[in-house]
Design an enzyme around this catalytic site. Sequence first.
Site, PDB file in Angstrom:
ATOM      1  N   GLN A   1     -53.470 -75.901  22.448  1.00 22.90           N
ATOM      2  CA  GLN A   1     -52.586 -75.007  23.207  1.00 22.90           C
ATOM      3  C   GLN A   1     -53.005 -74.958  24.681  1.00 22.90           C
ATOM      4  OE1 GLN A   1     -53.457 -71.763  20.500  1.00 22.90           O
ATOM      5  NE2 GLN A   1     -51.306 -71.581  19.899  1.00 22.90           N
TER       6      GLN A   1
ATOM      7  N   ASP B   1     -45.761 -63.055  24.606  1.00 20.73           N
ATOM      8  CA  ASP B   1     -47.059 -63.357  24.026  1.00 20.73           C
ATOM      9  C   ASP B   1     -48.148 -63.379  25.092  1.00 20.73           C
ATOM     10  OD1 ASP B   1     -48.478 -64.342  21.625  1.00 20.73           O
ATOM     11  OD2 ASP B   1     -48.762 -66.173  22.786  1.00 20.73           O
TER      12      ASP B   1
ATOM     13  N   HIS C   1     -49.048 -70.847  27.202  1.00 20.64           N
ATOM     14  CA  HIS C   1     -49.481 -72.205  26.888  1.00 20.64           C
ATOM     15  C   HIS C   1     -48.358 -72.940  26.186  1.00 20.64           C
ATOM     16  CE1 HIS C   1     -50.775 -69.187  23.869  1.00 20.64           C
ATOM     17  NE2 HIS C   1     -50.092 -69.968  23.057  1.00 20.64           N
TER      18      HIS C   1
ATOM     19  N   GLU D   1     -47.148 -58.102  24.658  1.00 19.77           N
ATOM     20  CA  GLU D   1     -48.377 -58.096  23.883  1.00 19.77           C
ATOM     21  C   GLU D   1     -49.520 -58.116  24.876  1.00 19.77           C
ATOM     22  OE1 GLU D   1     -51.255 -60.609  20.939  1.00 19.77           O
ATOM     23  OE2 GLU D   1     -50.109 -61.571  22.485  1.00 19.77           O
TER      24      GLU D   1
ATOM     25  N   ASP E   1     -53.273 -74.261  28.431  1.00 21.19           N
ATOM     26  CA  ASP E   1     -52.685 -73.189  29.244  1.00 21.19           C
ATOM     27  C   ASP E   1     -51.783 -73.755  30.320  1.00 21.19           C
ATOM     28  OD1 ASP E   1     -54.432 -71.294  27.932  1.00 21.19           O
ATOM     29  OD2 ASP E   1     -54.180 -70.042  29.720  1.00 21.19           O
TER      30      ASP E   1
HETATM   31  C1  NOJ Z   1     -50.851 -63.879  20.045  1.00 25.92           C
HETATM   32  C2  NOJ Z   1     -50.100 -64.122  18.775  1.00 25.92           C
HETATM   33  O1  NOJ Z   1     -49.797 -62.890  18.170  1.00 25.92           O
HETATM   34  C3  NOJ Z   1     -50.965 -64.995  17.900  1.00 25.92           C
HETATM   35  O2  NOJ Z   1     -50.437 -65.112  16.614  1.00 25.92           O
HETATM   36  C4  NOJ Z   1     -51.122 -66.331  18.581  1.00 25.92           C
HETATM   37  O3  NOJ Z   1     -52.007 -67.135  17.845  1.00 25.92           O
HETATM   38  C5  NOJ Z   1     -51.665 -66.167  20.000  1.00 25.92           C
HETATM   39  N1  NOJ Z   1     -51.018 -65.122  20.749  1.00 25.92           N
HETATM   40  C6  NOJ Z   1     -51.525 -67.449  20.776  1.00 25.92           C
HETATM   41  O4  NOJ Z   1     -50.191 -67.677  21.115  1.00 25.92           O
END
Ligand code: NOJ
Length: 584
Positions: free
Chosen positions: A177, A209, A112, A251, A179
């Site tokens: 945010q 992320d 995003h 992640e 997408d």
């Molecule tokens: C994961 C990140 O670790 C977190 O801090 C963030 O708010 C979300 N993704 C959105 O980008």
Amino acid sequence: GRQGPTVLMINDLWYKNAVIYCLSVATYMDANGDGVGDFAGLMRRLDYLSGLGVTAIWLMPFQASPCRDDGYDVSNYYEVDARYGTLGDFVEFTHAAKQRGIRVIIDLVANHTSDQHPWFMEARRNPKSMYRDWYVWSKKKPRGSNKGMAFPGVQKSTWSYDSVARAWYFHRFYDFQPDLNTSNPHVQAEILKIMGFWIQLGVSGFRMDAVPFVIATKGPQVRNPVEQYDMLRMMREFLQWRQGDAIILAEANVLPDTDMEYFGREGDRMHMMFNFQVNQNLFYALAASDARPLQKALKATKPRPKTAQWGMFLRNHDELDLGRLTKQQRKTVFKAFGPEPAMQLYDRGIRRRLAPMLENDRRRIELAYSLMFTLPGTAVLRYGDELGMGDNLALPERQCARTPMQWSTEPNAGFTKSKKPISPVISVGPCGYEHVNAAQQRRDPNSMLNWTERIIRMRKEVPEVGWGDFEILTTRDVSVLAIRYDWRNNSVLFVHNLASTPREVSLSVGIAGESSRLLVNLLSEDHSQAKAGGKHRFMLEAYGYRWFRVGGLDYLLKRSDIETESADRVTPRRQRSRRGPVAR
Ligand code: NOJ
């Protein structure tokens, strides 16, 4: 010596045994006195990081951003946010890190953008703009818009109406945010361009992320999003071509049965992933003094391509997510580590820092860190944890564990000369900066900081953890976890007592031959000699841990530089040992 072909394997995958240190420029060190950390400040702290022994820094988002989600809402991917410095400062920083042998990886927020990003502004304003299709729109309010929120509790829906666009837009996270339509080839090309840009400026890769959402199909009709794994291969291929040793650390908090999809069966997708499965079960193990679910998680996440690696962590900048545990397990962890509502983030998890969760009990903190450093993978530390920094529960949401680094007893912990730091420095309680700071701990040989430095040094001398194959040994005590790693005819063994009472441990090392009769303690002088039956028996104090080298010779002497078999053992252990001791 042993027979067989000599195969030179890739043996310099730096991320296999790295020590990654995660920090936010904004709260690390302020050089210009405006209250906000900056690259110039971070540069002054590189010698501190080098002394600690970290080999890679993971920078949280620092690109231009309205910072409504701590930079995870980017408004320009090609700029350093002016508060932290300039692109020039960034390059100076990566260069200075490189001089000290420290790599830099940066957050890549590709799912995003900020709603203030010019792409989104143009997309809302002008339906004919090419940017319209860079986001995900719907004329009508889609069904299920109140489902699938990443932040349940703070976020009410995943679709919001935009009066300028006169349409609904999709946002997996906060409504500011939107997408990106990541299936759009132009968006994909832009993501690669962003990667190429930062690679050119000296980074060694990306912490990507929200990966499952990046690759998911998106749209008003999509009920069950499908992962488009091929996107991961494309990104890897691009990156590897631009810079061979660059990596992506994903992640992706997914179930173990899809891990291989993320790594790629041929090892052609993500180099690294955070091991959320182990993380959650590790906290359960600490809370319940029961190693069994953790062992299960380790087994479930064992399969991975030989070039892939797990990122092992304790806490990060988000809440401790407990979503993978059973209801009962979750209850146990909440009770032990986050009993008060202020410590929790809705029913999602616990928002505290590690040290206060473990009641600032040095024994328990060391145990947790010893586990993190010896579980199969590469350790990812969070800034301040090397000092045992605490949290400020008066701050909202996840902010409580994102306070400035505590450098000294000077005002505002030496983080800034300004009277108005970006986030208040912790100044009260046992974790206040007058008690917990780097300057004092540097001078105290028994400090948490110096313990961390020593454990990192020892971790670097057990490369078996990053490269080897592991086996969980039976100890008949649910509170004791014993893991042996084998690599290049060397073995190391780690034993942890999760209980608050001392335990007598009895175990067989599980390898045939003379070498397993001696376990050399790598951290102190109490080595273990096998008893008559070949078993080892020793006492572990409450929350005690032992790092042993099997056989005892220094690994530098025993270790061979050329692999005589594939890095992933092809031959199962038991079959091999029947052939008797292995010649070195
Ligand atoms: C994961 C990140 O670790 C977190 O801090 C963030 O708010 C979300 N993704 C959105 O980008």
